[in-house]
Design a protein around this motif. Structure first.
Motif, PDB file in Angstrom:
ATOM      1  N   PRO A   3      -9.445  -5.964  41.642  1.00  0.00           N
ATOM      2  CA  PRO A   3      -9.215  -6.268  40.226  1.00  0.00           C
ATOM      3  C   PRO A   3      -8.328  -5.249  39.529  1.00  0.00           C
ATOM      4  CG  PRO A   3     -11.502  -6.687  40.786  1.00  0.00           C
ATOM      5  CD  PRO A   3     -10.876  -6.053  42.003  1.00  0.00           C
ATOM      6  N   ARG A   4      -8.544  -3.960  39.813  1.00  0.00           N
ATOM      7  CA  ARG A   4      -7.726  -2.928  39.185  1.00  0.00           C
ATOM      8  C   ARG A   4      -6.259  -3.068  39.596  1.00  0.00           C
ATOM      9  NH1 ARG A   4      -7.742   1.745  35.662  1.00  0.00           N
ATOM     10  NH2 ARG A   4      -5.671   2.620  36.012  1.00  0.00           N
ATOM     11  N   ASP A   5      -6.018  -3.378  40.861  1.00  0.00           N
ATOM     12  CA  ASP A   5      -4.645  -3.549  41.339  1.00  0.00           C
ATOM     13  C   ASP A   5      -3.994  -4.761  40.676  1.00  0.00           C
ATOM     14  OD1 ASP A   5      -5.110  -1.374  43.008  1.00  0.00           O
ATOM     15  OD2 ASP A   5      -5.746  -2.654  44.681  1.00  0.00           O
ATOM     16  N   ALA A   6      -4.762  -5.845  40.543  1.00  0.00           N
ATOM     17  CA  ALA A   6      -4.231  -7.045  39.894  1.00  0.00           C
ATOM     18  C   ALA A   6      -3.895  -6.764  38.436  1.00  0.00           C
ATOM     19  CB  ALA A   6      -5.246  -8.183  39.998  1.00  0.00           C
ATOM     20  N   ALA A   7      -4.754  -5.991  37.756  1.00  0.00           N
ATOM     21  CA  ALA A   7      -4.501  -5.658  36.346  1.00  0.00           C
ATOM     22  C   ALA A   7      -3.225  -4.842  36.194  1.00  0.00           C
ATOM     23  CB  ALA A   7      -5.695  -4.892  35.779  1.00  0.00           C
ATOM     24  N   GLU A   8      -3.001  -3.912  37.124  1.00  0.00           N
ATOM     25  CA  GLU A   8      -1.770  -3.122  37.075  1.00  0.00           C
ATOM     26  C   GLU A   8      -0.548  -3.977  37.410  1.00  0.00           C
ATOM     27  OE1 GLU A   8      -1.693   0.590  39.125  1.00  0.00           O
ATOM     28  OE2 GLU A   8      -3.803   0.998  38.710  1.00  0.00           O
ATOM     29  N   LEU A   9      -0.710  -4.884  38.351  1.00  0.00           N
ATOM     30  CA  LEU A   9       0.402  -5.743  38.756  1.00  0.00           C
ATOM     31  C   LEU A   9       0.938  -6.550  37.588  1.00  0.00           C
ATOM     32  CD1 LEU A   9       2.085  -7.004  41.153  1.00  0.00           C
ATOM     33  CD2 LEU A   9       0.296  -8.762  41.246  1.00  0.00           C
ATOM     34  N   VAL A  10       0.041  -7.118  36.786  1.00  0.00           N
ATOM     35  CA  VAL A  10       0.467  -8.013  35.702  1.00  0.00           C
ATOM     36  C   VAL A  10       0.523  -7.314  34.346  1.00  0.00           C
ATOM     37  CG1 VAL A  10      -0.417 -10.050  36.894  1.00  0.00           C
ATOM     38  CG2 VAL A  10      -1.910  -8.829  35.291  1.00  0.00           C
ATOM     39  N   ARG A  11       0.343  -5.958  34.334  1.00  0.00           N
ATOM     40  CA  ARG A  11       0.353  -5.189  33.068  1.00  0.00           C
ATOM     41  C   ARG A  11      -0.611  -5.846  32.076  1.00  0.00           C
ATOM     42  NH1 ARG A  11       4.399  -4.944  36.376  1.00  0.00           N
ATOM     43  NH2 ARG A  11       6.331  -3.889  35.812  1.00  0.00           N
ATOM     44  N   LEU A  12      -1.849  -5.983  32.450  1.00  0.00           N
ATOM     45  CA  LEU A  12      -2.810  -6.793  31.707  1.00  0.00           C
ATOM     46  C   LEU A  12      -2.881  -6.492  30.204  1.00  0.00           C
ATOM     47  CD1 LEU A  12      -4.787  -9.084  32.124  1.00  0.00           C
ATOM     48  CD2 LEU A  12      -6.570  -7.406  32.599  1.00  0.00           C
ATOM     49  N   PRO A  13      -2.879  -5.230  29.756  1.00  0.00           N
ATOM     50  CA  PRO A  13      -2.938  -4.995  28.309  1.00  0.00           C
ATOM     51  C   PRO A  13      -1.778  -5.627  27.546  1.00  0.00           C
ATOM     52  CG  PRO A  13      -3.449  -2.990  29.495  1.00  0.00           C
ATOM     53  CD  PRO A  13      -2.938  -3.964  30.518  1.00  0.00           C
ATOM     54  N   ALA A  14      -0.593  -5.643  28.161  1.00  0.00           N
ATOM     55  CA  ALA A  14       0.575  -6.204  27.479  1.00  0.00           C
ATOM     56  C   ALA A  14       0.442  -7.706  27.266  1.00  0.00           C
ATOM     57  CB  ALA A  14       1.842  -5.899  28.277  1.00  0.00           C
ATOM     58  N   ALA A  15      -0.367  -8.373  28.104  1.00  0.00           N
ATOM     59  CA  ALA A  15      -0.544  -9.817  27.956  1.00  0.00           C
ATOM     60  C   ALA A  15      -1.204 -10.174  26.632  1.00  0.00           C
ATOM     61  CB  ALA A  15      -1.377 -10.366  29.114  1.00  0.00           C
ATOM     62  N   LEU A  16      -1.897  -9.207  26.018  1.00  0.00           N
ATOM     63  CA  LEU A  16      -2.532  -9.465  24.725  1.00  0.00           C
ATOM     64  C   LEU A  16      -1.498  -9.657  23.618  1.00  0.00           C
ATOM     65  CD1 LEU A  16      -5.435  -6.842  24.918  1.00  0.00           C
ATOM     66  CD2 LEU A  16      -5.581  -9.308  25.287  1.00  0.00           C
ATOM     67  N   THR A  17      -0.239  -9.308  23.895  1.00  0.00           N
ATOM     68  CA  THR A  17       0.816  -9.509  22.892  1.00  0.00           C
ATOM     69  C   THR A  17       1.429 -10.898  22.978  1.00  0.00           C
ATOM     70  OG1 THR A  17       2.663  -8.744  24.285  1.00  0.00           O
ATOM     71  CG2 THR A  17       1.376  -7.064  23.131  1.00  0.00           C
ATOM     72  N   ALA A  18       1.087 -11.663  24.003  1.00  0.00           N
ATOM     73  CA  ALA A  18       1.728 -12.965  24.198  1.00  0.00           C
ATOM     74  C   ALA A  18       1.206 -14.084  23.293  1.00  0.00           C
ATOM     75  CB  ALA A  18       1.609 -13.388  25.667  1.00  0.00           C
ATOM     76  N   PRO A  19      -0.097 -14.187  23.013  1.00  0.00           N
ATOM     77  CA  PRO A  19      -0.573 -15.334  22.221  1.00  0.00           C
ATOM     78  C   PRO A  19       0.063 -15.438  20.843  1.00  0.00           C
ATOM     79  CG  PRO A  19      -2.423 -14.211  23.254  1.00  0.00           C
ATOM     80  CD  PRO A  19      -1.213 -13.347  23.469  1.00  0.00           C
ATOM     81  N   VAL A  45       0.200 -16.709  27.673  1.00  0.00           N
ATOM     82  CA  VAL A  45      -0.378 -15.601  28.429  1.00  0.00           C
ATOM     83  C   VAL A  45      -0.103 -15.763  29.923  1.00  0.00           C
ATOM     84  CG1 VAL A  45      -2.544 -14.517  29.139  1.00  0.00           C
ATOM     85  CG2 VAL A  45      -2.154 -15.057  26.732  1.00  0.00           C
ATOM     86  N   CYS A  46      -0.322 -16.968  30.439  1.00  0.00           N
ATOM     87  CA  CYS A  46      -0.094 -17.197  31.868  1.00  0.00           C
ATOM     88  C   CYS A  46       1.359 -16.943  32.260  1.00  0.00           C
ATOM     89  CB  CYS A  46      -0.488 -18.626  32.240  1.00  0.00           C
ATOM     90  SG  CYS A  46      -2.277 -18.904  32.300  1.00  0.00           S
ATOM     91  N   LEU A  47       2.288 -17.409  31.459  1.00  0.00           N
ATOM     92  CA  LEU A  47       3.697 -17.219  31.783  1.00  0.00           C
ATOM     93  C   LEU A  47       4.109 -15.756  31.654  1.00  0.00           C
ATOM     94  CD1 LEU A  47       5.186 -20.426  30.122  1.00  0.00           C
ATOM     95  CD2 LEU A  47       4.817 -19.985  32.568  1.00  0.00           C
ATOM     96  N   TYR A  48       3.502 -15.056  30.707  1.00  0.00           N
ATOM     97  CA  TYR A  48       3.774 -13.625  30.574  1.00  0.00           C
ATOM     98  C   TYR A  48       3.282 -12.877  31.812  1.00  0.00           C
ATOM     99  CZ  TYR A  48       4.192  -9.043  28.352  1.00  0.00           C
ATOM    100  OH  TYR A  48       4.548  -7.750  28.043  1.00  0.00           O
ATOM    101  N   LEU A  49       2.058 -13.159  32.222  1.00  0.00           N
ATOM    102  CA  LEU A  49       1.505 -12.511  33.404  1.00  0.00           C
ATOM    103  C   LEU A  49       2.320 -12.847  34.650  1.00  0.00           C
ATOM    104  CD1 LEU A  49      -2.298 -13.152  32.761  1.00  0.00           C
ATOM    105  CD2 LEU A  49      -1.064 -11.006  32.444  1.00  0.00           C
ATOM    106  N   ALA A  50       2.784 -14.081  34.738  1.00  0.00           N
ATOM    107  CA  ALA A  50       3.621 -14.480  35.865  1.00  0.00           C
ATOM    108  C   ALA A  50       4.893 -13.642  35.919  1.00  0.00           C
ATOM    109  CB  ALA A  50       3.975 -15.963  35.765  1.00  0.00           C
ATOM    110  N   GLY A  51       5.494 -13.422  34.758  1.00  0.00           N
ATOM    111  CA  GLY A  51       6.707 -12.618  34.708  1.00  0.00           C
ATOM    112  C   GLY A  51       6.484 -11.193  35.155  1.00  0.00           C
ATOM    113  N   MET A  52       5.347 -10.626  34.800  1.00  0.00           N
ATOM    114  CA  MET A  52       5.049  -9.255  35.213  1.00  0.00           C
ATOM    115  C   MET A  52       4.867  -9.154  36.727  1.00  0.00           C
ATOM    116  SD  MET A  52       5.169  -7.358  32.509  1.00  0.00           S
ATOM    117  CE  MET A  52       6.572  -8.415  32.108  1.00  0.00           C
ATOM    118  N   ALA A  53       4.125 -10.103  37.302  1.00  0.00           N
ATOM    119  CA  ALA A  53       3.922 -10.092  38.757  1.00  0.00           C
ATOM    120  C   ALA A  53       5.240 -10.298  39.489  1.00  0.00           C
ATOM    121  CB  ALA A  53       2.925 -11.170  39.156  1.00  0.00           C
TER     122      ALA A  53
END
Length: 316
Positions: A3-19, A45-53
Protein backbone atom coordinates in the motif's frame (compact mmCIF):
# COMPACT_ATOMS: atom_id res chain seq x y z
CA UNK A 1 2.88 -3.85 -4.48
CA UNK A 2 2.55 -2.72 -0.88
CA UNK A 3 0.00 0.00 0.00
CA UNK A 4 2.76 2.47 0.84
CA UNK A 5 4.46 1.83 -2.51
CA UNK A 6 1.16 2.27 -4.36
CA UNK A 7 0.53 5.56 -2.53
CA UNK A 8 3.95 6.86 -3.56
CA UNK A 9 3.48 5.66 -7.13
CA UNK A 10 0.28 7.66 -7.65
CA UNK A 11 1.28 10.64 -5.40
CA UNK A 12 -1.86 9.95 -3.37
CA UNK A 13 -2.04 13.29 -1.47
CA UNK A 14 -2.03 15.22 -4.75
CA UNK A 15 -5.12 13.32 -5.90
CA UNK A 16 -7.11 15.29 -3.31
CA UNK A 17 -6.69 18.32 -5.59
CA UNK A 18 -8.49 16.65 -8.49
CA UNK A 19 -12.18 16.66 -7.42
CA UNK A 20 -12.28 20.46 -7.32
CA UNK A 21 -11.78 20.71 -11.08
CA UNK A 22 -14.97 18.94 -12.08
CA UNK A 23 -16.91 20.42 -9.14
CA UNK A 24 -15.97 23.94 -10.25
CA UNK A 25 -17.12 23.09 -13.77
CA UNK A 26 -20.36 21.56 -12.51
CA UNK A 27 -21.15 24.64 -10.40
CA UNK A 28 -20.43 26.96 -13.31
CA UNK A 29 -22.74 24.99 -15.62
CA UNK A 30 -25.60 24.64 -13.14
CA UNK A 31 -24.92 21.03 -12.04
CA UNK A 32 -25.75 19.36 -15.38
CA UNK A 33 -25.48 15.80 -14.04
CA UNK A 34 -27.90 16.28 -11.17
CA UNK A 35 -27.77 13.41 -8.69
CA UNK A 36 -24.97 11.72 -10.62
CA UNK A 37 -22.59 14.63 -10.11
CA UNK A 38 -20.56 12.58 -7.58
CA UNK A 39 -19.27 10.39 -10.40
CA UNK A 40 -17.52 13.29 -12.18
CA UNK A 41 -15.04 14.14 -9.38
CA UNK A 42 -14.53 10.41 -8.83
CA UNK A 43 -13.59 10.13 -12.51
CA UNK A 44 -11.24 13.09 -12.12
CA UNK A 45 -9.45 11.38 -9.24
CA UNK A 46 -9.03 8.13 -11.17
CA UNK A 47 -7.61 9.88 -14.23
CA UNK A 48 -5.28 11.94 -12.07
CA UNK A 49 -3.96 8.83 -10.33
CA UNK A 50 -3.58 7.12 -13.70
CA UNK A 51 -1.43 9.99 -14.91
CA UNK A 52 0.85 9.76 -11.90
CA UNK A 53 1.37 6.01 -12.30
CA UNK A 54 1.98 6.42 -16.02
CA UNK A 55 4.46 9.20 -15.32
CA UNK A 56 6.58 6.87 -13.20
CA UNK A 57 6.45 4.20 -15.89
CA UNK A 58 7.56 6.66 -18.57
CA UNK A 59 10.22 8.30 -16.39
CA UNK A 60 11.78 5.17 -14.91
CA UNK A 61 15.14 5.71 -16.65
CA UNK A 62 15.35 9.39 -15.69
CA UNK A 63 14.19 8.70 -12.13
CA UNK A 64 16.95 6.08 -11.77
CA UNK A 65 19.38 8.99 -12.04
CA UNK A 66 17.46 11.90 -10.48
CA UNK A 67 15.16 10.18 -7.96
CA UNK A 68 16.34 6.64 -7.31
CA UNK A 69 14.16 6.47 -4.21
CA UNK A 70 10.94 6.50 -6.29
CA UNK A 71 8.99 3.18 -6.34
CA UNK A 72 9.94 2.05 -9.86
CA UNK A 73 13.71 2.75 -9.94
CA UNK A 74 14.07 1.48 -6.37
CA UNK A 75 12.61 -1.86 -7.44
CA UNK A 76 9.63 -1.68 -5.07
CA UNK A 77 7.24 -1.48 -8.04
CA UNK A 78 7.89 -3.18 -11.38
CA UNK A 79 7.43 -1.09 -14.55
CA UNK A 80 4.65 -3.38 -15.78
CA UNK A 81 2.82 -2.83 -12.48
CA UNK A 82 2.99 0.93 -12.93
CA UNK A 83 1.69 0.62 -16.50
CA UNK A 84 -1.06 -1.79 -15.46
CA UNK A 85 -2.13 0.58 -12.70
CA UNK A 86 -2.35 3.44 -15.21
CA UNK A 87 -4.44 1.35 -17.61
CA UNK A 88 -6.81 0.17 -14.88
CA UNK A 89 -7.30 3.65 -13.42
CA UNK A 90 -7.85 5.15 -16.88
CA UNK A 91 -10.55 2.59 -17.53
CA UNK A 92 -12.14 3.31 -14.15
CA UNK A 93 -12.10 7.04 -14.86
CA UNK A 94 -13.79 6.62 -18.23
CA UNK A 95 -16.38 4.30 -16.73
CA UNK A 96 -17.22 6.78 -13.97
CA UNK A 97 -17.50 9.57 -16.52
CA UNK A 98 -20.03 7.44 -18.40
CA UNK A 99 -21.97 6.95 -15.17
CA UNK A 100 -22.02 10.71 -14.61
CA UNK A 101 -23.15 11.84 -18.03
CA UNK A 102 -23.08 9.08 -20.62
CA UNK A 103 -21.96 10.10 -24.08
CA UNK A 104 -21.97 13.78 -23.18
CA UNK A 105 -19.36 13.23 -20.46
CA UNK A 106 -17.31 10.80 -22.54
CA UNK A 107 -16.93 13.44 -25.25
CA UNK A 108 -14.75 15.27 -22.72
CA UNK A 109 -13.34 12.34 -20.75
CA UNK A 110 -11.84 10.61 -23.79
CA UNK A 111 -9.83 13.67 -24.95
CA UNK A 112 -8.88 14.27 -21.32
CA UNK A 113 -7.49 10.75 -21.02
CA UNK A 114 -5.69 11.17 -24.34
CA UNK A 115 -4.11 14.40 -23.07
CA UNK A 116 -2.88 12.65 -19.91
CA UNK A 117 -1.28 9.80 -21.86
CA UNK A 118 0.16 12.16 -24.47
CA UNK A 119 1.80 14.26 -21.78
CA UNK A 120 3.35 11.35 -19.91
CA UNK A 121 4.54 9.31 -22.87
CA UNK A 122 5.55 11.92 -25.42
CA UNK A 123 5.59 15.62 -24.57
CA UNK A 124 6.37 16.14 -20.88
CA UNK A 125 10.04 16.93 -21.56
CA UNK A 126 9.30 19.12 -24.58
CA UNK A 127 8.27 22.75 -24.84
CA UNK A 128 4.68 21.61 -25.33
CA UNK A 129 4.57 19.86 -21.94
CA UNK A 130 3.08 22.66 -19.81
CA UNK A 131 0.47 23.45 -22.46
CA UNK A 132 -0.68 19.84 -22.72
CA UNK A 133 -0.88 19.48 -18.95
CA UNK A 134 -2.86 22.72 -18.76
CA UNK A 135 -5.17 21.37 -21.44
CA UNK A 136 -5.76 18.24 -19.37
CA UNK A 137 -6.75 20.19 -16.26
CA UNK A 138 -8.92 22.55 -18.29
CA UNK A 139 -10.71 19.56 -19.80
CA UNK A 140 -11.16 18.19 -16.29
CA UNK A 141 -13.15 21.32 -15.43
CA UNK A 142 -15.23 20.90 -18.59
CA UNK A 143 -15.86 17.26 -17.65
CA UNK A 144 -17.82 18.44 -14.62
CA UNK A 145 -19.63 20.98 -16.77
CA UNK A 146 -20.88 18.36 -19.20
CA UNK A 147 -18.83 20.00 -21.94
CA UNK A 148 -20.62 23.35 -21.53
CA UNK A 149 -17.77 25.51 -22.78
CA UNK A 150 -19.89 28.67 -22.76
CA UNK A 151 -20.46 28.70 -19.01
CA UNK A 152 -17.36 26.84 -17.85
CA UNK A 153 -14.75 28.41 -20.14
CA UNK A 154 -13.43 30.91 -17.59
CA UNK A 155 -13.13 28.41 -14.71
CA UNK A 156 -11.34 26.07 -17.10
CA UNK A 157 -9.04 28.91 -18.16
CA UNK A 158 -8.22 29.76 -14.54
CA UNK A 159 -7.29 26.18 -13.65
CA UNK A 160 -5.35 25.79 -16.89
CA UNK A 161 -3.34 28.96 -16.25
CA UNK A 162 -2.44 27.77 -12.77
CA UNK A 163 -1.45 24.34 -14.09
CA UNK A 164 0.74 25.71 -16.87
CA UNK A 165 2.69 27.78 -14.36
CA UNK A 166 3.17 24.95 -11.87
CA UNK A 167 4.18 22.51 -14.61
CA UNK A 168 6.76 24.96 -15.96
CA UNK A 169 8.22 25.42 -12.49
CA UNK A 170 8.24 21.68 -11.73
CA UNK A 171 10.93 21.08 -14.32
CA UNK A 172 13.43 22.65 -11.96
CA UNK A 173 12.67 20.54 -8.90
CA UNK A 174 15.92 18.57 -9.09
CA UNK A 175 18.52 21.03 -10.38
CA UNK A 176 16.86 24.44 -10.08
CA UNK A 177 15.04 26.54 -12.64
CA UNK A 178 15.44 29.86 -14.43
CA UNK A 179 14.10 33.27 -13.53
CA UNK A 180 11.94 33.19 -16.64
CA UNK A 181 10.30 29.90 -15.63
CA UNK A 182 9.69 31.13 -12.08
CA UNK A 183 8.18 34.34 -13.45
CA UNK A 184 5.94 32.31 -15.75
CA UNK A 185 4.66 30.33 -12.76
CA UNK A 186 3.90 33.50 -10.83
CA UNK A 187 2.17 34.97 -13.88
CA UNK A 188 0.02 31.85 -14.17
CA UNK A 189 -1.05 32.21 -10.54
CA UNK A 190 -1.87 35.90 -10.99
CA UNK A 191 -3.85 35.16 -14.16
CA UNK A 192 -5.80 32.40 -12.45
CA UNK A 193 -6.64 34.58 -9.45
CA UNK A 194 -7.66 37.54 -11.61
CA UNK A 195 -9.89 35.31 -13.76
CA UNK A 196 -11.63 33.84 -10.72
CA UNK A 197 -12.15 37.29 -9.19
CA UNK A 198 -13.52 38.74 -12.42
CA UNK A 199 -15.85 35.79 -12.88
CA UNK A 200 -17.19 36.10 -9.33
CA UNK A 201 -17.72 39.85 -9.75
CA UNK A 202 -19.58 39.34 -13.03
CA UNK A 203 -21.86 36.71 -11.51
CA UNK A 204 -22.55 38.87 -8.47
CA UNK A 205 -23.49 41.79 -10.70
CA UNK A 206 -25.74 39.61 -12.82
CA UNK A 207 -27.48 38.19 -9.76
CA UNK A 208 -27.96 41.67 -8.27
CA UNK A 209 -29.66 42.96 -11.40
CA UNK A 210 -31.62 39.84 -12.25
CA UNK A 211 -34.91 40.83 -10.54
CA UNK A 212 -34.98 44.52 -9.72
CA UNK A 213 -37.77 45.60 -7.41
CA UNK A 214 -39.95 48.48 -8.51
CA UNK A 215 -43.03 50.19 -7.15
CA UNK A 216 -45.08 48.39 -9.78
CA UNK A 217 -43.74 45.01 -8.73
CA UNK A 218 -43.78 44.79 -4.92
CA UNK A 219 -42.50 41.73 -3.12
CA UNK A 220 -45.04 38.99 -2.69
CA UNK A 221 -44.98 35.83 -0.64
CA UNK A 222 -43.84 33.87 -3.69
CA UNK A 223 -41.27 36.40 -4.90
CA UNK A 224 -37.60 36.12 -3.99
CA UNK A 225 -36.55 38.04 -0.93
CA UNK A 226 -34.12 40.75 -1.95
CA UNK A 227 -32.52 40.94 1.48
CA UNK A 228 -31.85 37.23 1.52
CA UNK A 229 -30.41 37.35 -1.98
CA UNK A 230 -28.16 40.23 -1.00
CA UNK A 231 -26.90 38.40 2.05
CA UNK A 232 -26.19 35.33 -0.08
CA UNK A 233 -24.20 37.42 -2.53
CA UNK A 234 -22.25 39.05 0.29
CA UNK A 235 -21.47 35.65 1.82
CA UNK A 236 -20.34 34.33 -1.57
CA UNK A 237 -18.19 37.41 -2.08
CA UNK A 238 -16.53 37.03 1.30
CA UNK A 239 -15.89 33.32 0.71
CA UNK A 240 -14.44 34.04 -2.74
CA UNK A 241 -12.19 36.78 -1.41
CA UNK A 242 -10.97 34.61 1.47
CA UNK A 243 -10.20 31.70 -0.86
CA UNK A 244 -8.31 33.92 -3.29
CA UNK A 245 -6.38 35.57 -0.48
CA UNK A 246 -5.34 32.16 0.83
CA UNK A 247 -4.41 31.06 -2.68
CA UNK A 248 -2.22 34.12 -3.24
CA UNK A 249 -0.67 33.92 0.21
CA UNK A 250 0.39 30.28 -0.20
CA UNK A 251 1.02 29.63 -3.88
CA UNK A 252 2.04 33.17 -4.79
CA UNK A 253 4.43 33.54 -1.87
CA UNK A 254 6.12 30.20 -2.57
CA UNK A 255 6.54 31.06 -6.24
CA UNK A 256 7.90 34.49 -5.35
CA UNK A 257 10.55 32.75 -3.23
CA UNK A 258 11.43 30.60 -6.25
CA UNK A 259 11.67 33.72 -8.40
CA UNK A 260 14.13 35.24 -5.94
CA UNK A 261 16.27 32.06 -5.84
CA UNK A 262 15.57 30.14 -9.06
CA UNK A 263 18.78 28.15 -8.88
CA UNK A 264 18.03 26.78 -5.42
CA UNK A 265 16.39 23.41 -6.14
CA UNK A 266 14.85 22.88 -2.64
CA UNK A 267 13.06 26.23 -2.90
CA UNK A 268 11.78 25.37 -6.38
CA UNK A 269 10.69 21.93 -5.18
CA UNK A 270 8.82 23.44 -2.24
CA UNK A 271 7.11 25.97 -4.52
CA UNK A 272 6.09 23.18 -6.89
CA UNK A 273 4.57 21.14 -4.08
CA UNK A 274 2.74 24.20 -2.78
CA UNK A 275 1.43 24.88 -6.28
CA UNK A 276 0.20 21.31 -6.72
CA UNK A 277 -1.72 21.40 -3.43
CA UNK A 278 -2.66 25.07 -3.61
CA UNK A 279 -4.97 24.70 -6.60
CA UNK A 280 -7.69 23.83 -4.06
CA UNK A 281 -7.71 27.49 -3.02
CA UNK A 282 -8.42 28.52 -6.60
CA UNK A 283 -11.08 25.83 -6.96
CA UNK A 284 -12.71 26.99 -3.72
CA UNK A 285 -12.87 30.54 -5.03
CA UNK A 286 -14.50 29.35 -8.24
CA UNK A 287 -17.08 27.34 -6.29
CA UNK A 288 -17.86 30.21 -3.92
CA UNK A 289 -18.20 32.61 -6.82
CA UNK A 290 -20.64 30.21 -8.47
CA UNK A 291 -22.86 30.23 -5.41
CA UNK A 292 -21.59 27.14 -3.58
CA UNK A 293 -19.76 28.57 -0.53
CA UNK A 294 -20.39 25.52 1.66
CA UNK A 295 -18.86 23.21 -0.91
CA UNK A 296 -16.01 25.70 -1.30
CA UNK A 297 -15.35 25.44 2.44
CA UNK A 298 -15.31 21.66 2.24
CA UNK A 299 -12.81 21.83 -0.60
CA UNK A 300 -10.60 24.16 1.44
CA UNK A 301 -10.62 21.56 4.23
CA UNK A 302 -9.66 18.93 1.67
CA UNK A 303 -6.71 21.09 0.69
CA UNK A 304 -5.63 21.16 4.32
CA UNK A 305 -5.82 17.39 4.43
CA UNK A 306 -3.64 17.22 1.32
CA UNK A 307 -1.01 19.37 3.04
CA UNK A 308 -0.96 17.08 6.07
CA UNK A 309 -0.80 13.95 3.94
CA UNK A 310 2.04 15.43 1.90
CA UNK A 311 4.27 15.19 4.95
CA UNK A 312 4.05 11.42 4.62
CA UNK A 313 3.95 10.99 0.83
CA UNK A 314 5.40 13.50 -1.61
CA UNK A 315 2.84 15.02 -4.02
CA UNK A 316 5.50 15.68 -6.68
Amino acid sequence: MRPRDAAELVRLPAALTAPGDSLAGAAAAGWPYGGRTWAAPAASVCLYLAGMALNDFADSDLDAFERPERPVPSGRVAPFQALGTAVALSGAGLSLAAVAGGTRALRVAVPLTAAVWTYDLWVQRTAAGPAVMALARGLDVLLGAGGDTRRAALPALAVAAHTAGVTTLSRGEVSGTTGRAAAAALTGTATAAATAAALAATRAGTAAGARPRTAAAPRTAAAPRTGTGRRTRVAAGIATGAALAGYAATVGRAQLAALRAPGHAPTVRAATGTGVRGVTGLQSALLAGAGAPVLAGALTALGGLARVASRKVSPT
